[in-house]
Design a protein around this motif. Structure first.
Motif, PDB file in Angstrom:
ATOM      1  N   ASN A   1       0.805  -1.217   0.000  1.00  0.00           N
ATOM      2  CA  ASN A   1       0.000   0.000   0.000  1.00  0.00           C
ATOM      3  C   ASN A   1       0.840   1.270   0.000  1.00  0.00           C
ATOM      4  OD1 ASN A   1      -2.428   1.183  -0.032  1.00  0.00           O
ATOM      5  ND2 ASN A   1      -2.965   0.810   2.119  1.00  0.00           N
ATOM      6  N   ASN A   2       2.040   1.222  -0.579  1.00  0.00           N
ATOM      7  CA  ASN A   2       2.909   2.384  -0.516  1.00  0.00           C
ATOM      8  C   ASN A   2       3.812   2.411  -1.752  1.00  0.00           C
ATOM      9  OD1 ASN A   2       4.509   4.525   0.266  1.00  0.00           O
ATOM     10  ND2 ASN A   2       4.612   3.871   2.410  1.00  0.00           N
ATOM     11  N   ALA A   3       3.162   2.684  -2.901  1.00  0.00           N
ATOM     12  CA  ALA A   3       3.873   2.616  -4.193  1.00  0.00           C
ATOM     13  C   ALA A   3       5.031   3.607  -4.222  1.00  0.00           C
ATOM     14  CB  ALA A   3       2.899   2.912  -5.325  1.00  0.00           C
ATOM     15  N   GLU A   4       4.849   4.739  -3.549  1.00  0.00           N
ATOM     16  CA  GLU A   4       5.882   5.769  -3.592  1.00  0.00           C
ATOM     17  C   GLU A   4       7.153   5.305  -2.891  1.00  0.00           C
ATOM     18  OE1 GLU A   4       6.426  10.343  -2.116  1.00  0.00           O
ATOM     19  OE2 GLU A   4       4.435   9.428  -1.957  1.00  0.00           O
ATOM     20  N   LYS A   5       7.006   4.786  -1.681  1.00  0.00           N
ATOM     21  CA  LYS A   5       8.164   4.263  -0.935  1.00  0.00           C
ATOM     22  C   LYS A   5       8.794   3.076  -1.660  1.00  0.00           C
ATOM     23  CE  LYS A   5       9.538   6.171   2.870  1.00  0.00           C
ATOM     24  NZ  LYS A   5      10.666   6.996   2.491  1.00  0.00           N
ATOM     25  N   THR A   6       7.957   2.232  -2.239  1.00  0.00           N
ATOM     26  CA  THR A   6       8.479   1.085  -2.984  1.00  0.00           C
ATOM     27  C   THR A   6       9.347   1.587  -4.129  1.00  0.00           C
ATOM     28  OG1 THR A   6       6.497  -0.189  -2.464  1.00  0.00           O
ATOM     29  CG2 THR A   6       7.836  -1.000  -4.289  1.00  0.00           C
ATOM     30  N   ALA A   7       8.845   2.566  -4.887  1.00  0.00           N
ATOM     31  CA  ALA A   7       9.580   3.065  -6.053  1.00  0.00           C
ATOM     32  C   ALA A   7      10.889   3.733  -5.636  1.00  0.00           C
ATOM     33  CB  ALA A   7       8.704   4.043  -6.833  1.00  0.00           C
ATOM     34  N   GLN A   8      10.870   4.392  -4.457  1.00  0.00           N
ATOM     35  CA  GLN A   8      12.096   5.056  -3.976  1.00  0.00           C
ATOM     36  C   GLN A   8      13.149   4.054  -3.518  1.00  0.00           C
ATOM     37  OE1 GLN A   8      11.083   7.400  -0.553  1.00  0.00           O
ATOM     38  NE2 GLN A   8      10.044   8.947  -1.810  1.00  0.00           N
ATOM     39  N   THR A   9      12.700   2.970  -2.908  1.00  0.00           N
ATOM     40  CA  THR A   9      13.604   2.071  -2.200  1.00  0.00           C
ATOM     41  C   THR A   9      14.009   0.858  -3.014  1.00  0.00           C
ATOM     42  OG1 THR A   9      12.304   2.678  -0.283  1.00  0.00           O
ATOM     43  CG2 THR A   9      13.916   0.961   0.054  1.00  0.00           C
TER      44      THR A   9
ATOM     45  N   VAL B   1      14.622  -0.499  -6.689  1.00  0.00           N
ATOM     46  CA  VAL B   1      14.793  -0.060  -8.082  1.00  0.00           C
ATOM     47  C   VAL B   1      15.525  -1.144  -8.869  1.00  0.00           C
ATOM     48  CG1 VAL B   1      15.731   1.753  -9.576  1.00  0.00           C
ATOM     49  CG2 VAL B   1      14.982   2.328  -7.251  1.00  0.00           C
ATOM     50  N   ASP B   2      14.885  -1.662  -9.899  1.00  0.00           N
ATOM     51  CA  ASP B   2      15.474  -2.699 -10.766  1.00  0.00           C
ATOM     52  C   ASP B   2      16.042  -3.870  -9.969  1.00  0.00           C
ATOM     53  OD1 ASP B   2      14.933  -1.138 -12.948  1.00  0.00           O
ATOM     54  OD2 ASP B   2      16.916  -0.188 -12.963  1.00  0.00           O
ATOM     55  N   GLY B   3      15.342  -4.298  -8.983  1.00  0.00           N
ATOM     56  CA  GLY B   3      15.809  -5.444  -8.198  1.00  0.00           C
ATOM     57  C   GLY B   3      16.810  -5.069  -7.114  1.00  0.00           C
ATOM     58  N   TRP B   4      17.225  -3.788  -7.054  1.00  0.00           N
ATOM     59  CA  TRP B   4      18.158  -3.344  -6.009  1.00  0.00           C
ATOM     60  C   TRP B   4      17.389  -2.698  -4.875  1.00  0.00           C
ATOM     61  CZ3 TRP B   4      23.398  -4.202  -6.032  1.00  0.00           C
ATOM     62  CH2 TRP B   4      23.938  -4.680  -7.236  1.00  0.00           C
ATOM     63  N   LEU B   5      17.926  -2.835  -3.665  1.00  0.00           N
ATOM     64  CA  LEU B   5      17.281  -2.236  -2.513  1.00  0.00           C
ATOM     65  C   LEU B   5      18.199  -1.194  -1.877  1.00  0.00           C
ATOM     66  CD1 LEU B   5      14.804  -3.245  -0.231  1.00  0.00           C
ATOM     67  CD2 LEU B   5      16.934  -2.891   0.990  1.00  0.00           C
ATOM     68  N   ASP B   6      17.659   0.000  -1.692  1.00  0.00           N
ATOM     69  CA  ASP B   6      18.410   1.062  -1.018  1.00  0.00           C
ATOM     70  C   ASP B   6      18.303   0.823   0.485  1.00  0.00           C
ATOM     71  OD1 ASP B   6      19.481   3.319   0.064  1.00  0.00           O
ATOM     72  OD2 ASP B   6      18.215   4.727  -1.035  1.00  0.00           O
ATOM     73  N   THR B   7      19.429   0.470   1.105  1.00  0.00           N
ATOM     74  CA  THR B   7      19.385   0.133   2.535  1.00  0.00           C
ATOM     75  C   THR B   7      19.223   1.364   3.419  1.00  0.00           C
ATOM     76  OG1 THR B   7      21.774   0.340   2.763  1.00  0.00           O
ATOM     77  CG2 THR B   7      20.906  -1.859   2.207  1.00  0.00           C
ATOM     78  N   GLY B   8      19.549   2.565   2.882  1.00  0.00           N
ATOM     79  CA  GLY B   8      19.526   3.765   3.714  1.00  0.00           C
ATOM     80  C   GLY B   8      20.788   3.913   4.550  1.00  0.00           C
ATOM     81  N   ASP B   9      21.762   3.032   4.337  1.00  0.00           N
ATOM     82  CA  ASP B   9      23.014   3.084   5.102  1.00  0.00           C
ATOM     83  C   ASP B   9      24.143   3.638   4.246  1.00  0.00           C
ATOM     84  OD1 ASP B   9      22.171   1.709   7.545  1.00  0.00           O
ATOM     85  OD2 ASP B   9      21.866   0.011   6.191  1.00  0.00           O
TER      86      ASP B   9
END
Ligand code: 3UK
Length: 526
Positions: A391-399, A401-409
């Motif tokens: 239920n959070n397409a925006e956060k999904t799209a930000q985090t 991307v192309d199978g990669w995950l932005d850890t935020g670290d």
């Protein structure tokens, strides 16, 4: 290939695992052990004296799956679990999965307001909770406009999960699914926004168990696991449930708050071979070992995650106990640890090297790889990554991307290939390994009539572990003092999860701000 099976070779690439086209993961983790002749083996031992064999586990999983279906929960229906570490956690989690429902284990330390949000956001059909948490859960249910159809306590006289399990059928066909289908969710906290439900697939627990559990920890059937980190946490879920179930090992469950004493007692009584903690607990245990002793001789390996393990804690622990602690970084979105030290390759103070099956990129703000030795944002790719946030397409799209995950670290990789943690890219803090948003603590403090402005930042304590510190501007500076500090503490503890309170209060006359009035937190992090 037979339905619900997975073929495993011991190589380290994605291709090491091949899933049958029809695949419900409950069969691999639960029913497979009966076919492999493990029915009489004890899989769960608890601090309440409960012992459960693999055969009893499989039967109770079936009964619980049937009980949930008999309530009328349809395929894909969500079941929120606010459940302490106990055998019923296993029955409910795997019973739901086998029945084609989606279990969602939730942090049991949260408050009513958090549960109200999560129950509403998940649009769940049922909430299952341990009676210990009834106060917060019932307060949450009271605040909801639309209550979930079913709310049941795990234990109790009438209508509890236990009574339903006792009368439900012991036969349950696994609901047809594929390895790529949604299987369970885990909520992760955001810095400003609300918690986000990471949607995990049937394959994800297999990937984490094989690549980290087997290939890094070398977990085997003869191992006995004890995780001080609870099952509701992705870290504890792997440590204390998924990994032992993957290899036919056993696990020890302790259902109360882990303290140095209780963890030492549990280790002495149940003699685990693998012990999993968080840095804060290792630090507290080291302190306790100054004045008491503990027999940890059953343990072959200790594991730490949730926040960085300072090298000082590593060396003091090794000196005191003779045991190594393997630090590794994992996340809810990736399900478990994806960079880790190894038994024969430990670089204290670093997170170690890549876990097989995972790839890392360290990039600058434009998404370009930074040169080796320089820090940047850590992106990870691997087969256990959540499909999306619910239920959070925006956060999904930000985090994602192309199978990669932005850890935020922020991380750097040194010349030898070790990864070093350099901090978060957001303001989030890890306190005792659990997320803690400074904004949430600020919002609580600002409710207090004597507080005019407040900023919460992370500050390292004597052991090098980050804890929240509040910088406060008062309405009236004359109120500053111990009495007010005690009052502010009580105020925080009333409305926030118990680990989310400032360990230090600093009264200041103003907060550093930009021209546009934004608080400059970096100036407060001294
Ligand atoms: C931080 C670490 C430095 C880091 C987790 C093991 O912690 C887990 O999941 P969460 O979603 O948090 C993820 C974030 O926590 N972190 C975790 N471990 C380390 N930082 N060194 C570490 N060893 O900011 C990461 O992005 O709560 C840990 C297994 C499964 C998990 N979910």
């Amino acid at each position: 290939m037979l339905n619900h099976t997975v073929e495993v070779d011991q190589s380290s690439g994605e291709e090491a695992l091949s899933f049958a086209p029809v695949f419900n993961v409950a069969v691999s983790f639960i029913d497979r052990h009966l076919q492999e002749g493990r029915g009489e083996k004890i899989v769960i031992r608890t601090n309440r004296g409960i012992e459960v064999t693999y055969a009893e586990l499989a039967e109770n999983v079936n009964r619980c799956g049937n009980a949930l279906l008999e309530l009328g929960i349809g395929r894909g229906g969500r079941v929120i679990m606010i459940v302490k570490d106990c055998a019923e956690f296993f029955y409910c989690f795997w019973g739901a999965i086998k029945a084609g429902l989606i279990p969602i284990p939730v942090n049991t330390l949260l408050r009513a307001k958090d549960y109200t949000y999560i129950i509403g956001d998940s649009d769940c059909a049922a909430v299952v909770y341990s009676p210990e948490f009834a106060g917060e859960v019932e307060a949450a249910l009271g605040q909801l406009e639309a209550r979930p159809t079913h709310c049941l306590a795990v234990e109790g006289e009438v209508g509890s999960l236990q009574t339903l399990i006792a009368t439900a059928s012991a036969d349950l066909e696994p609901a047809p699914a594929t390895a790529e289908d949604d299987c369970f969710w885990l909520y992760s906290s955001g810095s400003t926004g609300s918690p986000k439900g990471a949607v995990h697939r049937h394959r994800d627990m297999v990937v984490a168990s094989q690549f980290y559990g087997v290939q890094v920890l070398g977990i085997q059937e003869k191992d006995v696991c004890f995780s001080a980190a609870k099952l509701f946490f992705a870290y504890g879920l792997g440590n204390g449930m998924t990994f032992p179930l993957w290899v036919g090992a056993s696990t020890v469950l302790y259902d109360a708050r882990p303290t140095p004493q209780s963890t030492f007692e549990t280790i002495e009584q149940f003699k685990p071979t693998l012990y999993y903690g968080v840095p804060t607990l290792y630090a507290a245990q080291l302190q306790a070992l100054e004045t008491e002793s503990s027999d940890l001789s059953s343990v072959r390996l200790c594991v730490s995650a949730g926040e960085a393990l300072p090298s000082d804690i590593f060396s003091r622990w090794r000196k005191k106990t003779g045991l190594a602690i393997l630090d590794g970084i994992g996340s809810t979105e990736l399900l478990h640890i994806f960079i880790s030290n190894r038994v024969d390759d430990i670089n204290p103070g670093s997170s170690g090297r890549m876990v097989p099956g995972y790839e890392a990129r360290i990039v600058d703000e434009a998404g370009e790889a930074v040169p080796r030795g320089e820090s940047g944002q850590l992106w990870i790719r691997g087969g256990s990554t959540a499909r999306c946030y619910w239920n959070n397409a925006e956060k999904t799209a930000q985090t994602m991307v192309d199978g990669w995950l932005d850890t935020g670290d922020t991380y750097l990789q040194d010349r030898e290939g070790y990864f070093h943690y350099c901090g978060r890219n957001d303001d989030m803090l890890k306190v005792g390994g659990i997320w803690c948003s400074p904004f949430e603590i600020e919002a609580k403090l600002i409710e207090h009539p004597k507080v005019l402005e407040v900023a919460v930042v992370g500050r390292a304590d004597d052991a090098g572990l980050i804890k929240p510190e509040a910088h406060i501007v008062l309405q009236d500076q004359a109120d500053a003092g111990d009495v007010l500090v005690a009052d502010l503490l009580a105020h925080c503890k009333k409305g926030l999860a118990p680990y989310k309170y400032p360990r230090w209060f600093k009264f200041v006359t103003e907060l550093p701000k930009t021209a546009t009035g934004k608080i400059q937190r970096f100036k407060l992090r001294s």
